[in-house]
Write a protein that holds these residues in place. Structure first.
Motif, PDB file in Angstrom:
ATOM      1  N   LEU A 463       0.831  -1.201   0.000  1.00  0.00           N
ATOM      2  CA  LEU A 463       0.000   0.000   0.000  1.00  0.00           C
ATOM      3  C   LEU A 463       0.865   1.250   0.000  1.00  0.00           C
ATOM      4  N   LYS A 464       1.908   1.245   0.820  1.00  0.00           N
ATOM      5  CA  LYS A 464       2.809   2.395   0.873  1.00  0.00           C
ATOM      6  C   LYS A 464       3.534   2.576  -0.456  1.00  0.00           C
ATOM      7  N   THR A 465       3.925   1.469  -1.077  1.00  0.00           N
ATOM      8  CA  THR A 465       4.611   1.542  -2.373  1.00  0.00           C
ATOM      9  C   THR A 465       3.702   2.122  -3.446  1.00  0.00           C
ATOM     10  N   LEU A 466       2.440   1.706  -3.465  1.00  0.00           N
ATOM     11  CA  LEU A 466       1.507   2.210  -4.470  1.00  0.00           C
ATOM     12  C   LEU A 466       1.239   3.700  -4.280  1.00  0.00           C
ATOM     13  N   LEU A 467       1.091   4.130  -3.028  1.00  0.00           N
ATOM     14  CA  LEU A 467       0.871   5.558  -2.780  1.00  0.00           C
ATOM     15  C   LEU A 467       2.083   6.381  -3.219  1.00  0.00           C
ATOM     16  N   ALA A 468       3.285   5.850  -2.960  1.00  0.00           N
ATOM     17  CA  ALA A 468       4.491   6.559  -3.399  1.00  0.00           C
ATOM     18  C   ALA A 468       4.566   6.619  -4.920  1.00  0.00           C
ATOM     19  N   LYS A 469       4.157   5.546  -5.581  1.00  0.00           N
ATOM     20  CA  LYS A 469       4.177   5.526  -7.044  1.00  0.00           C
ATOM     21  C   LYS A 469       3.189   6.536  -7.619  1.00  0.00           C
ATOM     22  N   ILE A 470       2.011   6.646  -6.991  1.00  0.00           N
ATOM     23  CA  ILE A 470       1.032   7.635  -7.453  1.00  0.00           C
ATOM     24  C   ILE A 470       1.590   9.045  -7.289  1.00  0.00           C
ATOM     25  N   CYS A 471       2.254   9.298  -6.162  1.00  0.00           N
ATOM     26  CA  CYS A 471       2.860  10.621  -5.945  1.00  0.00           C
ATOM     27  C   CYS A 471       3.915  10.917  -7.011  1.00  0.00           C
ATOM     28  N   GLN A 472       4.715   9.919  -7.351  1.00  0.00           N
ATOM     29  CA  GLN A 472       5.729  10.117  -8.388  1.00  0.00           C
ATOM     30  C   GLN A 472       5.094  10.416  -9.739  1.00  0.00           C
ATOM     31  N   ARG A 473       4.014   9.693 -10.073  1.00  0.00           N
ATOM     32  CA  ARG A 473       3.346   9.948 -11.349  1.00  0.00           C
ATOM     33  C   ARG A 473       2.741  11.343 -11.391  1.00  0.00           C
ATOM     34  N   VAL A 474       2.125  11.745 -10.279  1.00  0.00           N
ATOM     35  CA  VAL A 474       1.535  13.087 -10.232  1.00  0.00           C
ATOM     36  C   VAL A 474       2.624  14.151 -10.347  1.00  0.00           C
ATOM     37  N   ALA A 475       3.751  13.939  -9.633  1.00  0.00           N
ATOM     38  CA  ALA A 475       4.849  14.906  -9.719  1.00  0.00           C
ATOM     39  C   ALA A 475       5.409  14.983 -11.133  1.00  0.00           C
ATOM     40  N   PHE A 476       5.503  13.842 -11.804  1.00  0.00           N
ATOM     41  CA  PHE A 476       5.993  13.827 -13.182  1.00  0.00           C
ATOM     42  C   PHE A 476       5.056  14.599 -14.101  1.00  0.00           C
ATOM     43  N   GLU A 477       3.747  14.377 -13.948  1.00  0.00           N
ATOM     44  CA  GLU A 477       2.791  15.081 -14.799  1.00  0.00           C
ATOM     45  C   GLU A 477       2.816  16.584 -14.526  1.00  0.00           C
ATOM     46  N   LEU A 478       2.970  16.971 -13.262  1.00  0.00           N
ATOM     47  CA  LEU A 478       3.051  18.403 -12.943  1.00  0.00           C
ATOM     48  C   LEU A 478       4.294  19.031 -13.564  1.00  0.00           C
ATOM     49  N   GLU A 479       5.398  18.300 -13.564  1.00  0.00           N
ATOM     50  CA  GLU A 479       6.613  18.814 -14.189  1.00  0.00           C
ATOM     51  C   GLU A 479       6.411  18.992 -15.692  1.00  0.00           C
ATOM     52  N   GLN A 480       5.704  18.060 -16.315  1.00  0.00           N
ATOM     53  CA  GLN A 480       5.425  18.205 -17.743  1.00  0.00           C
ATOM     54  C   GLN A 480       4.558  19.430 -18.010  1.00  0.00           C
ATOM     55  N   ILE A 481       3.596  19.674 -17.130  1.00  0.00           N
ATOM     56  CA  ILE A 481       2.733  20.852 -17.298  1.00  0.00           C
ATOM     57  C   ILE A 481       3.553  22.129 -17.174  1.00  0.00           C
ATOM     58  N   ARG A 482       4.497  22.161 -16.211  1.00  0.00           N
ATOM     59  CA  ARG A 482       5.343  23.351 -16.057  1.00  0.00           C
ATOM     60  C   ARG A 482       6.209  23.564 -17.294  1.00  0.00           C
ATOM     61  N   ARG A 483       6.703  22.488 -17.877  1.00  0.00           N
ATOM     62  CA  ARG A 483       7.506  22.621 -19.096  1.00  0.00           C
ATOM     63  C   ARG A 483       6.658  23.137 -20.253  1.00  0.00           C
ATOM     64  N   PHE A 484       5.444  22.637 -20.358  1.00  0.00           N
ATOM     65  CA  PHE A 484       4.551  23.146 -21.393  1.00  0.00           C
ATOM     66  C   PHE A 484       4.286  24.637 -21.196  1.00  0.00           C
ATOM     67  N   ALA A 485       4.147  25.044 -19.930  1.00  0.00           N
ATOM     68  CA  ALA A 485       3.883  26.456 -19.655  1.00  0.00           C
ATOM     69  C   ALA A 485       5.073  27.321 -20.072  1.00  0.00           C
ATOM     70  N   ARG A 486       6.312  26.840 -19.810  1.00  0.00           N
ATOM     71  CA  ARG A 486       7.492  27.608 -20.214  1.00  0.00           C
ATOM     72  C   ARG A 486       7.591  27.699 -21.736  1.00  0.00           C
ATOM     73  N   VAL A 487       7.298  26.586 -22.412  1.00  0.00           N
ATOM     74  CA  VAL A 487       7.322  26.615 -23.877  1.00  0.00           C
ATOM     75  C   VAL A 487       6.266  27.580 -24.406  1.00  0.00           C
ATOM     76  N   GLU A 488       5.102  27.561 -23.784  1.00  0.00           N
ATOM     77  CA  GLU A 488       4.041  28.469 -24.212  1.00  0.00           C
ATOM     78  C   GLU A 488       4.457  29.922 -24.027  1.00  0.00           C
ATOM     79  N   ALA A 489       5.137  30.212 -22.907  1.00  0.00           N
ATOM     80  CA  ALA A 489       5.589  31.589 -22.667  1.00  0.00           C
ATOM     81  C   ALA A 489       6.615  32.019 -23.711  1.00  0.00           C
ATOM     82  N   LEU A 490       7.549  31.121 -24.069  1.00  0.00           N
ATOM     83  CA  LEU A 490       8.546  31.452 -25.091  1.00  0.00           C
ATOM     84  C   LEU A 490       7.892  31.695 -26.442  1.00  0.00           C
ATOM     85  N   VAL A 491       6.930  30.856 -26.798  1.00  0.00           N
ATOM     86  CA  VAL A 491       6.245  31.032 -28.084  1.00  0.00           C
ATOM     87  C   VAL A 491       5.477  32.344 -28.101  1.00  0.00           C
TER      88      VAL A 491
END
Length: 499
Positions: A463-491
């Motif tokens: 259970l602890k491993t699955l919760l940690a994995k979900i947190c990692q996936r959410v953090a990864f997706e948030l990082e992708q969103i931030r990168r998209f935002a930076r690209v959008e600002a440059l464009v």
């Protein structure tokens, strides 16, 4: 407003690659959406017993050619509609077997006793018991060795025993299984060889002379059925484990020759049939595809018949309840216009096929039945055993119904882990609709089980491993969103300079 409003329930809209997918839990599985029909064979007779029929077999070369076991009675069905008593057991009957000449029948019981009965006189000739105890483990299977005068039994004590029918003595006991032995098979062309299959997810080929297992086939699920086949002077093994049917060559048993996976539920019986046997005679004869056919029975209420050469589905029969046993013998049944069965969409049409423009409406799948009757927790459990598309379609429907929270509320460890595994694997940016549904499902799960999730990780490492994995996936997706935002600002900055 939910899709199923206005007093009419609409089945879940499950889509894959732009097309609606058939529900694997619906009647007939993947065959249910076919429009190609073929004439089937008329029903020869129906025998009704007082309890569930758990074993059946044909008695060859006799006027009464069907035998069934239910509860504590083995009954023989003849031309009369009522069953006639064939053998009375002191405990529930667990298995039946008939010698190829039709003279002897073996009946095993939960008391650990195997009886050999003369079919004509119905006298009990021999009675065997592996352990001389009033609490002997139940026997689960039996078979006659056709090349020898022996009976072979297996049961919950994990031992395969070979009995001498002439002397009544124990000839050989074979030990090696670690769970209940569920099936035994022998070969006429290869003497001194036995095949056993057990719930320890293995099938073992035994050399009776050395009392050793010369081959062990390991599978991922408990083995329900196994058969030895003599094909072109070679020995092959058919196994059924879970929803998989596999064919193995004893000379190269590392990987199966082929496997069938078109079953929604566990396959519990296998039987090879020569061409010309009963229900498949017409279709197989027209195809000329195989000298042997394969009949399978599974807990999805369907009996299927395949060609062993091409693996093409020849015919299937849908029943109203779980199929618990099956047998087949060579026969000469005549076709009738009384009924039809559905064939696979990719199966080529035969000369006797009839193609119709429309079919009767499909029966609701088990998943839809649970949603229709507001059993949301059970519906979510069923959806988790199918495909991600089913889980997402169910979650979207429950969101509209306001029942998503109730489907994840009050869950224990065993029912919570599959949900967390699904979320940890499928949460992510895979389309706006899917992302929104996944987030809603995760939010509802965490909100309804917050206190329980905080306390349990110390006692449940997964259970602890699955919760940690979900947190990692959410953090990864948030990082992708931030990168998209930076690209959008440059464009946007580049567009402003050009303007």
């Amino acid at each position: 407003m939910p899709r199923s409003a206005c007093g009419r329930y609409l089945p879940l809209a499950v889509e894959t690659a732009g097309e609606p997918a058939g529900d694997p839990l619906s009647f007939g599985g993947p065959l249910a959406r076919s429009k190609r029909l073929q004439q089937t064979f008329r029903l020869e007779g129906v025998g009704t017993l007082a309890r569930a029929v758990t074993n059946c077999c044909f008695l060859p070369k006799l006027q009464h050619n069907r035998s069934a076991a239910a509860g504590r009675r083995a009954a023989e069905e003849g031309e009369t509609p009522e069953a006639q008593k064939f053998f009375s057991a002191k405990s529930p009957v667990t298995a039946l077997a008939v010698k190829s000449n039709g003279m002897l029948c073996s009946v095993t019981e939960e008391s650990g006793t195997a009886s050999v009965v003369a079919v004509q006189s119905r006298d009990t000739l021999r009675r065997f018991q592996g352990q001389p105890s009033s609490k002997a483990p139940p026997l689960r299977c039996c078979c006659f060795e056709e090349d020898r005068n022996h009976l072979v039994t297996g049961g919950d004590d994990c031992v395969v025993r070979q009995w001498n029918l002439e002397t009544g003595a124990l000839a050989v006991d074979l030990k090696g299984h670690t769970d209940s032995v569920r099936c035994i098979s022998s070969s006429c062309g290869f003497g001194g060889v036995l095949l056993s299959a057990a719930y320890d997810a293995t099938a073992k080929l035994w050399d009776v002379r050395t009392r050793n297992a010369c081959l062990t086939i390991t599978q991922g699920s408990p083995t329900e059925a196994a058969r030895l086949l003599d094909v072109s002077s070679t020995l092959q093994i058919l196994t059924a484990a879970g929803t998989q049917v596999r064919l193995w060559d004893v000379r190269q048993a590392e990987t199966p020759l082929w496997e069938l996976s078109s079953f929604a539920k566990t396959v519990i019986a296998l039987k090879e049939i020569p061409v010309g046997t009963g229900a498949s005679n017409a279709g197989a004869a027209r195809d000329g595809s195989s000298s042997l056919l394969l009949a399978t029975a599974s807990l999805d209420n369907v009996v299927r018949i395949f060609s062993l050469d091409t693996l093409q589905l020849q015919q299937c029969f849908g029943l109203r309840s779980d199929v618990l046993c099956m047998d087949a013998v060579a026969g000469d049944l005549k076709p009738s216009d009384a009924g039809y069965f559905k064939r696979g969409r990719s199966a080529p049409a035969n000369a006797g096929d009839m193609v119709v423009d429309s079919l009767q409406s499909r029966r609701l799948s088990r998943l839809d039945q649970l949603v229709k009757t507001f059993q949301y927790q059970a519906a979510m459990d069923v959806a988790l055993t199918t495909t991600p598309q089913h889980v997402l379609a169910l979650s979207a429907e429950l969101l509209q119904r306001g029942g998503l929270r109730s489907s994840v509320r009050g869950r224990d460890m065993s029912s919570l882990l599959p949900l967390l595994r699904f979320i940890s694997k499928h949460i992510g940016l895979k389309g706006a609709a899917q992302t929104a549904i996944s987030l809603q499902l995760l939010h509802s799960l965490l909100d309804e089980n917050e206190g329980w999730l905080v306390e349990e990780p110390q006692a449940a490492p997964e259970l602890k491993t699955l919760l940690a994995k979900i947190c990692q996936r959410v953090a990864f997706e948030l990082e992708q969103i931030r990168r998209f935002a930076r690209v959008e600002a440059l464009v946007d900055a580049l567009l402003a300079i050009e303007a």
